[in-house]
Design a protein around this motif. Structure first.
Motif, short mmCIF file in Angstrom:
data_model
loop_
_atom_site.label_atom_id
_atom_site.label_comp_id
_atom_site.label_asym_id
_atom_site.label_seq_id
_atom_site.Cartn_x
_atom_site.Cartn_y
_atom_site.Cartn_z
N UNK A 231 0.81 -1.22 0.00
CA UNK A 231 0.00 0.00 0.00
C UNK A 231 0.84 1.26 0.00
N UNK A 232 1.86 1.30 0.86
CA UNK A 232 2.72 2.48 0.93
C UNK A 232 3.50 2.68 -0.37
N UNK A 233 4.07 1.60 -0.87
CA UNK A 233 4.86 1.65 -2.10
C UNK A 233 4.00 2.06 -3.29
N UNK B 97 13.04 4.90 8.07
CA UNK B 97 11.79 4.37 7.52
C UNK B 97 10.87 5.51 7.10
N UNK B 98 10.22 5.35 5.94
CA UNK B 98 9.22 6.31 5.44
C UNK B 98 9.77 7.72 5.31
N UNK C 119 8.28 5.47 0.75
CA UNK C 119 9.25 4.39 0.66
C UNK C 119 10.33 4.67 1.70
N UNK C 120 11.10 3.64 2.01
CA UNK C 120 12.15 3.76 3.01
C UNK C 120 13.47 4.21 2.38
N UNK D 295 14.33 10.62 13.42
CA UNK D 295 12.92 10.35 13.15
C UNK D 295 12.27 11.57 12.49
N UNK D 296 11.25 11.32 11.67
CA UNK D 296 10.57 12.41 10.95
C UNK D 296 9.94 13.43 11.91
N UNK D 297 9.65 12.99 13.12
CA UNK D 297 8.98 13.88 14.07
C UNK D 297 9.97 14.74 14.86
#
Length: 362
Positions: free
Chosen positions: A109-111, A152-153, A146-147, A322-324
């Motif tokens: 789903x993500x890809x 990740x992500x 995608x990673x 991390x993205x956050x």
């Protein structure tokens, strides 16, 4: 069937939950003005089970669908795999109204969503989620990615599907471990948003693990409702939507440091939730009995509570990427009670390291 509406101001859509949704797939395709050529992306495990049935429904709806199969597993969620799908799409002559279907779990789903968001600057995208984790998490809300080898992500977009179909009969073919990993995200929804739902999970663990149809429809439906409610209020994660990341900061570090191989996503989230709950307690936000309550439910649903193969320093360092994390500050999602998130998002390094140590296996 149960329907959940993601009522976004633009690009809203329905999530349909039920058993045996072939006719519903034909119906919903017919409601959109797609081009006649389509691409169905799946993986080497799911494809063997459901490709022919899904392709038959797509064909009955008047589309010609080619199939692209990626190797099962997190390693397929990469720019390299995305490029191969772009190449196939170009070779097939897919245009801006050609739909791309994702048949599988979160990786597919993500890809696929990332490809759909970026091919010709965006083509129609449909989620056909087959794993419990994808049904309650990645198929809802429009996060696609995608990673990168460093995280990740890390490369992604917000891109909403045209519709989501969740066929709960697909869960019957999953190994128990795949059911449990989905339950990790389901526990999260109760922990951050709905104590009554959390209590339902506590009171119905046997029915849930037995895949009782009524319980499955309820826990999937309620999880989708909670996520849809949050996403509707904050589509692009500028505020409220951050609560959906409860447990994910540590989880992503655990996944990265174990090469995305030792733990499934929901397992890592379960450990991460305990870590975040411990931080909440250390900061005086959450009572110890609430931490124990969360830990007990995680254990009861056969999810891990400690991470193996991860060092404290590596885990701490990973959270900084991390993205956050903004300007070197990690934004933690913390609880002040079961069913409610605190506004406090920063934590001292010594507290974070102490709580990380609590969830690492010796």
């Amino acid at each position: 069937m149960r329907k959940v509406k993601v009522a976004l101001p633009v690009n809203g859509y329905d999530i349909t939950i039920g058993k045996g949704l072939a006719e519903e797939l034909e119906k919903q395709i017919g409601e959109h003005k797609f081009s006649s050529r389509a691409l169905l992306v799946t993986d080497s495990n799911v494809g063997k089970l459901y490709t022919e049935k899904v392709k038959e429904s797509i064909t009955k709806a008047g589309l010609q669908a080619d199939v692209f199969v990626v190797p099962a597993g997190e390693t397929s969620k990469s720019l390299e795999t995305a490029e191969k799908i772009y190449t196939r799409a170009i070779e097939l002559g897919l245009d801006r109204k050609s739909p791309i279907f994702a048949l599988g779990g979160g990786v597919v789903g993500d890809l696929t969503g990332f490809v759909a968001a970026t091919y010709m600057r965006g083509v129609p995208f449909i989620q056909l989620a087959t794993s419990l984790l994808a049904q309650v998490d990645s198929s809802v809300g429009g996060k696609v990615a995608v990673n990168h080898r460093l995280g990740k992500n890390m490369i992604g977009a917000f891109y909403q599907p045209k519709f989501v179909l969740i066929d709960i009969s697909c869960l019957e073919s999953l190994p128990k471990r795949e059911i449990y990993t989905g339950l990790g995200e389901i526990i999260k929804y109760g922990a951050i948003y709905d104590e009554d739902f959390f209590r339902y999970l506590e009171d119905n663990t046997e029915k849930i693990q037995a895949l009782a149809e009524s319980s499955l429809e309820h826990i999937i439906g309620r999880s989708c409702e909670i996520k849809a409610d949050v996403v509707t209020q904050d589509e692009k994660e500028k505020g409220l939507r951050r609560i959906l990341n409860f447990g994910h900061t540590m989880a992503h570090a655990i996944e990265k440091e174990t090469g995305y191989l030792r733990y499934n996503h929901g397992e890592a989230v379960a450990i991460g939730m305990i870590g975040a709950a411990n931080i909440s307690r250390e900061l005086g936000l959450l009572k110890d009995e609430e931490v124990q309550r969360l830990t007990a439910l995680i254990e009861k649903l056969h999810l891990p509570t400690k991470a193996e193969g991860v060092s404290l320093e590596a885990m701490f360092e990973s959270t900084l990427h991390d993205k956050k994390t903004v300007n070197g500050i990690v934004h933690w999602v913390l609880l002040d009670r079961i069913g409610h998130v605190s506004d406090i998002t920063e934590a001292p390094d010594d507290v974070v390291k102490k709580c990380m140590r609590m969830v690492l296996a010796e």
